[in-house]
Design a protein around this motif. Structure first.
Motif, PDB file in Angstrom:
ATOM      1  N   GLY A 120      -7.403  12.826   0.612  1.00 45.69           N
ATOM      2  CA  GLY A 120      -7.695  14.094  -0.058  1.00 45.69           C
ATOM      3  C   GLY A 120      -8.084  15.181   0.922  1.00 45.69           C
ATOM      4  N   ILE A 121      -8.880  14.821   1.917  1.00 43.82           N
ATOM      5  CA  ILE A 121      -9.285  15.776   2.946  1.00 43.82           C
ATOM      6  C   ILE A 121      -8.068  16.221   3.762  1.00 43.82           C
ATOM      7  CG2 ILE A 121     -10.623  16.042   5.086  1.00 43.82           C
ATOM      8  CD1 ILE A 121     -12.732  14.150   3.749  1.00 43.82           C
ATOM      9  N   ALA A 122      -7.210  15.277   4.115  1.00 48.19           N
ATOM     10  CA  ALA A 122      -6.005  15.605   4.886  1.00 48.19           C
ATOM     11  C   ALA A 122      -5.089  16.531   4.093  1.00 48.19           C
ATOM     12  CB  ALA A 122      -5.264  14.334   5.283  1.00 48.19           C
ATOM     13  N   LEU A 123      -4.911  16.239   2.814  1.00 44.42           N
ATOM     14  CA  LEU A 123      -4.059  17.093   1.979  1.00 44.42           C
ATOM     15  C   LEU A 123      -4.630  18.507   1.900  1.00 44.42           C
ATOM     16  CD1 LEU A 123      -3.241  14.604  -0.920  1.00 44.42           C
ATOM     17  CD2 LEU A 123      -1.664  15.436   0.826  1.00 44.42           C
ATOM     18  N   LEU A 137     -10.372   5.557   2.551  1.00 41.23           N
ATOM     19  CA  LEU A 137      -8.980   5.997   2.624  1.00 41.23           C
ATOM     20  C   LEU A 137      -8.629   7.058   1.580  1.00 41.23           C
ATOM     21  CD1 LEU A 137      -6.132   5.739   3.814  1.00 41.23           C
ATOM     22  CD2 LEU A 137      -5.739   3.860   2.222  1.00 41.23           C
ATOM     23  N   ARG A 138      -8.993   6.837   0.338  1.00 47.17           N
ATOM     24  CA  ARG A 138      -8.634   7.787  -0.722  1.00 47.17           C
ATOM     25  C   ARG A 138      -9.250   9.168  -0.468  1.00 47.17           C
ATOM     26  NH1 ARG A 138      -7.459   6.448  -6.606  1.00 47.17           N
ATOM     27  NH2 ARG A 138      -7.495   8.470  -7.611  1.00 47.17           N
ATOM     28  N   ARG A 139     -10.502   9.190  -0.055  1.00 48.90           N
ATOM     29  CA  ARG A 139     -11.183  10.457   0.251  1.00 48.90           C
ATOM     30  C   ARG A 139     -10.578  11.100   1.501  1.00 48.90           C
ATOM     31  NH1 ARG A 139     -13.480  14.905  -0.207  1.00 48.90           N
ATOM     32  NH2 ARG A 139     -15.449  15.392   0.786  1.00 48.90           N
ATOM     33  N   VAL A 168     -10.988  11.321  10.373  1.00 47.92           N
ATOM     34  CA  VAL A 168     -11.748  11.192   9.127  1.00 47.92           C
ATOM     35  C   VAL A 168     -11.981   9.711   8.828  1.00 47.92           C
ATOM     36  CG1 VAL A 168     -11.789  11.768   6.669  1.00 47.92           C
ATOM     37  CG2 VAL A 168     -10.774  13.372   8.296  1.00 47.92           C
ATOM     38  N   LEU A 169     -10.945   8.908   8.955  1.00 52.40           N
ATOM     39  CA  LEU A 169     -11.091   7.464   8.760  1.00 52.40           C
ATOM     40  C   LEU A 169     -11.998   6.874   9.842  1.00 52.40           C
ATOM     41  CD1 LEU A 169      -7.400   6.526   7.873  1.00 52.40           C
ATOM     42  CD2 LEU A 169      -9.387   6.425   6.329  1.00 52.40           C
TER      43      LEU A 169
END
Length: 150
Positions: free
Chosen positions: A74-77, A69-71, A62-63
């Motif tokens: 959120g996607i990982a969580l 990073l913040r988004r 994603v990165l």
């Protein structure tokens, strides 16, 4: 997605989850054993590290796709929490259920055999969980689009 593709995606997602969980479990057990901490601390540290490694592995593509990073966090969580929870629950219940496994040392065959066995069982149980999530556009389906981004 065909049923076969769905199952393949679930297996792939679960292998990804297994990697993060195994890294966290092993590092947690090595650290707590080396520090002489008890079984409760061992379980807590191992689970915490499994989540850290799992989320970190989920965030990598994603990165890499340029998501901030913040988004990405959120996607990982959203994508891996249920999978990691399922994997860790099954793994730790298995380790607690195997006589002597929690007290086995790092040089003891019971330690490694128990860990491999419980992670294998956790994998088998978590594949259908991930399949169900992916079929509904949740779980690993949320990060799939980033896996091949450049």
């Amino acid at each position: 997605m065909t049923p076969r593709e769905l199952t393949r995606a679930a297996i792939s997602a679960t292998l990804h989850c297994l990697t993060g969980c195994a890294l966290g479990e092993i590092l947690g057990m090595v650290l707590t054993t080396a520090l002489g901490w008890g079984n409760a601390a061992n379980i807590v540290v191992s689970i915490a590290l499994a989540f850290v490694f799992g989320y970190t592995l989920a965030m990598r593509p994603v990165l890499g796709a340029g998501v901030p990073l913040r988004r990405a966090l959120g996607i990982a969580l959203a994508s891996d929490t249920v999978s990691i929870t399922s994997m860790e629950l099954m793994d730790n219940l298995g380790l607690i259920a195997i006589p002597g496994a929690m007290n086995a040392g790092l040089a003891d065959w019971l330690f490694w055999a128990s860990l491999v066995g419980t992670l294998a069982i956790a994998f088998v149980i978590t594949v259908p969980v991930n399949r169900w999530l992916i079929a509904r556009g949740k779980g690993h389906a949320l990060v799939h689009q980033y896996h091949h981004a450049h």
